[in-house]
Motif scaffolding. Sequence first.
Motif, mmCIF file in Angstrom:
data_model
loop_
_atom_site.group_PDB
_atom_site.id
_atom_site.type_symbol
_atom_site.label_atom_id
_atom_site.label_comp_id
_atom_site.label_asym_id
_atom_site.label_seq_id
_atom_site.Cartn_x
_atom_site.Cartn_y
_atom_site.Cartn_z
ATOM 1 N N PRO A 85 -7.455 -6.126 -8.601
ATOM 2 C CA PRO A 85 -8.257 -5.755 -7.426
ATOM 3 C C PRO A 85 -7.551 -4.703 -6.583
ATOM 4 O O PRO A 85 -6.324 -4.570 -6.608
ATOM 5 N N ALA A 86 -8.356 -3.962 -5.830
ATOM 6 C CA ALA A 86 -7.802 -2.873 -5.009
ATOM 7 C C ALA A 86 -6.790 -3.389 -3.998
ATOM 8 O O ALA A 86 -5.788 -2.729 -3.714
ATOM 9 N N SER A 87 -7.037 -4.595 -3.454
ATOM 10 C CA SER A 87 -6.107 -5.142 -2.468
ATOM 11 C C SER A 87 -4.744 -5.438 -3.085
ATOM 12 O O SER A 87 -3.697 -5.228 -2.463
ATOM 13 N N VAL A 88 -4.747 -5.910 -4.336
ATOM 14 C CA VAL A 88 -3.486 -6.203 -5.024
ATOM 15 C C VAL A 88 -2.737 -4.910 -5.315
ATOM 16 O O VAL A 88 -1.510 -4.822 -5.147
ATOM 17 N N VAL A 89 -3.463 -3.888 -5.752
ATOM 18 C CA VAL A 89 -2.842 -2.589 -6.036
ATOM 19 C C VAL A 89 -2.228 -2.006 -4.761
ATOM 20 O O VAL A 89 -1.119 -1.460 -4.776
ATOM 21 N N ALA A 90 -2.939 -2.139 -3.648
ATOM 22 C CA ALA A 90 -2.437 -1.612 -2.375
ATOM 23 C C ALA A 90 -1.169 -2.341 -1.939
ATOM 24 O O ALA A 90 -0.228 -1.720 -1.433
ATOM 25 N N LYS A 91 -1.131 -3.655 -2.133
ATOM 26 C CA LYS A 91 0.054 -4.422 -1.747
ATOM 27 C C LYS A 91 1.252 -4.058 -2.618
ATOM 28 O O LYS A 91 2.389 -3.975 -2.135
ATOM 29 N N ARG A 92 1.022 -3.838 -3.900
ATOM 30 C CA ARG A 92 2.119 -3.438 -4.780
ATOM 31 C C ARG A 92 2.680 -2.087 -4.360
ATOM 32 O O ARG A 92 3.903 -1.891 -4.303
ATOM 33 N N ALA A 93 1.780 -1.151 -4.052
ATOM 34 C CA ALA A 93 2.232 0.172 -3.613
ATOM 35 C C ALA A 93 2.975 0.084 -2.289
ATOM 36 O O ALA A 93 3.952 0.820 -2.055
ATOM 37 N N LEU A 94 2.538 -0.826 -1.433
ATOM 38 C CA LEU A 94 3.178 -0.994 -0.130
ATOM 39 C C LEU A 94 4.610 -1.481 -0.280
ATOM 40 O O LEU A 94 5.528 -1.011 0.406
ATOM 41 N N LEU A 95 4.835 -2.419 -1.188
ATOM 42 C CA LEU A 95 6.175 -2.971 -1.387
ATOM 43 C C LEU A 95 7.098 -1.986 -2.096
ATOM 44 O O LEU A 95 8.312 -2.017 -1.893
ATOM 45 N N ARG A 96 6.528 -1.117 -2.923
ATOM 46 C CA ARG A 96 7.355 -0.162 -3.660
ATOM 47 C C ARG A 96 7.757 1.037 -2.806
ATOM 48 O O ARG A 96 8.777 1.679 -3.064
ATOM 49 N N ALA A 97 6.942 1.353 -1.802
ATOM 50 C CA ALA A 97 7.224 2.532 -0.968
ATOM 51 C C ALA A 97 8.466 2.308 -0.109
ATOM 52 O O ALA A 97 8.755 1.187 0.322
ATOM 53 N N LYS A 98 9.187 3.375 0.120
ATOM 54 C CA LYS A 98 10.390 3.312 0.953
ATOM 55 C C LYS A 98 10.377 4.468 1.951
ATOM 56 O O LYS A 98 11.140 5.441 1.833
#
Length: 241
Positions: A85-98
């Motif tokens: 789901p889009a929400s899961v993809v967004a959360k993964r990207a959020l945690l990977r960003a620095k």
Amino acid sequence: LQGRVRMSQVPAHLTEAVDAAKSKLMRADANGVSLHDHLSATLAKIITEDPDDALAMFEQISMNVKRQSVLPRKEYLQTVPEPAPASVVAKRALLRAKPELPEDVEFPNVVEELSYFEQAGHSLVRDEAFLLRAAMTKLTAEKQLKTIRFFGKILGTTADYYVLEGAYAEDPEEGEEAPAVDPKAIPPEESGTGTNKFRYWVCSELGEEWTELPAAKPEAIIAARTIKKYFTGNLDAPVVA
């Protein structure tokens, strides 16, 4: 000729029994392997490897042959996993960003602060706290804020609000022309003072973009004091009171 005569003298019921036994041995399972194939492969492995005690190791050899003969089913190989789901993809990207935080920013230790509330039984779950910290970091870097803190979480009827409170290092320029104001109306307080000392951002799902709320106006404050209504979690929902 004598052998042929003897074979012709075999009773019919014995012939049927032999044919039935052969059919049973040749019957394949879901993986396409029959008992005949398995026994043949097991005997071939015994002859090839020539173990010291074939009888004692027969079960182990048979099990090894069975493991090697099991083939993956086609439907397993052809199954395509459903996209996340889009929400899961967004959360993964959020945690990977620095993102890099601005200099001299007052950034709180969100996880540590929430752990104190957790001890009192009122806090976000630990995974939610880490996501919140990542979302606050992203907003602070994008907006170049000088202060930011977690204001709270408001539960709604259809969705919830995560609320952040902060202040710009330098107030951004207004992109649109200010609407005409009634000269008799009380003007709102300037940015950085009074009720507009801080800016507020909300979102309903960590990983989504934050929405900055407009400045507080006197007439809106007066109207809010007369309204008793549940939050819906939708900023575009009409307020009927």
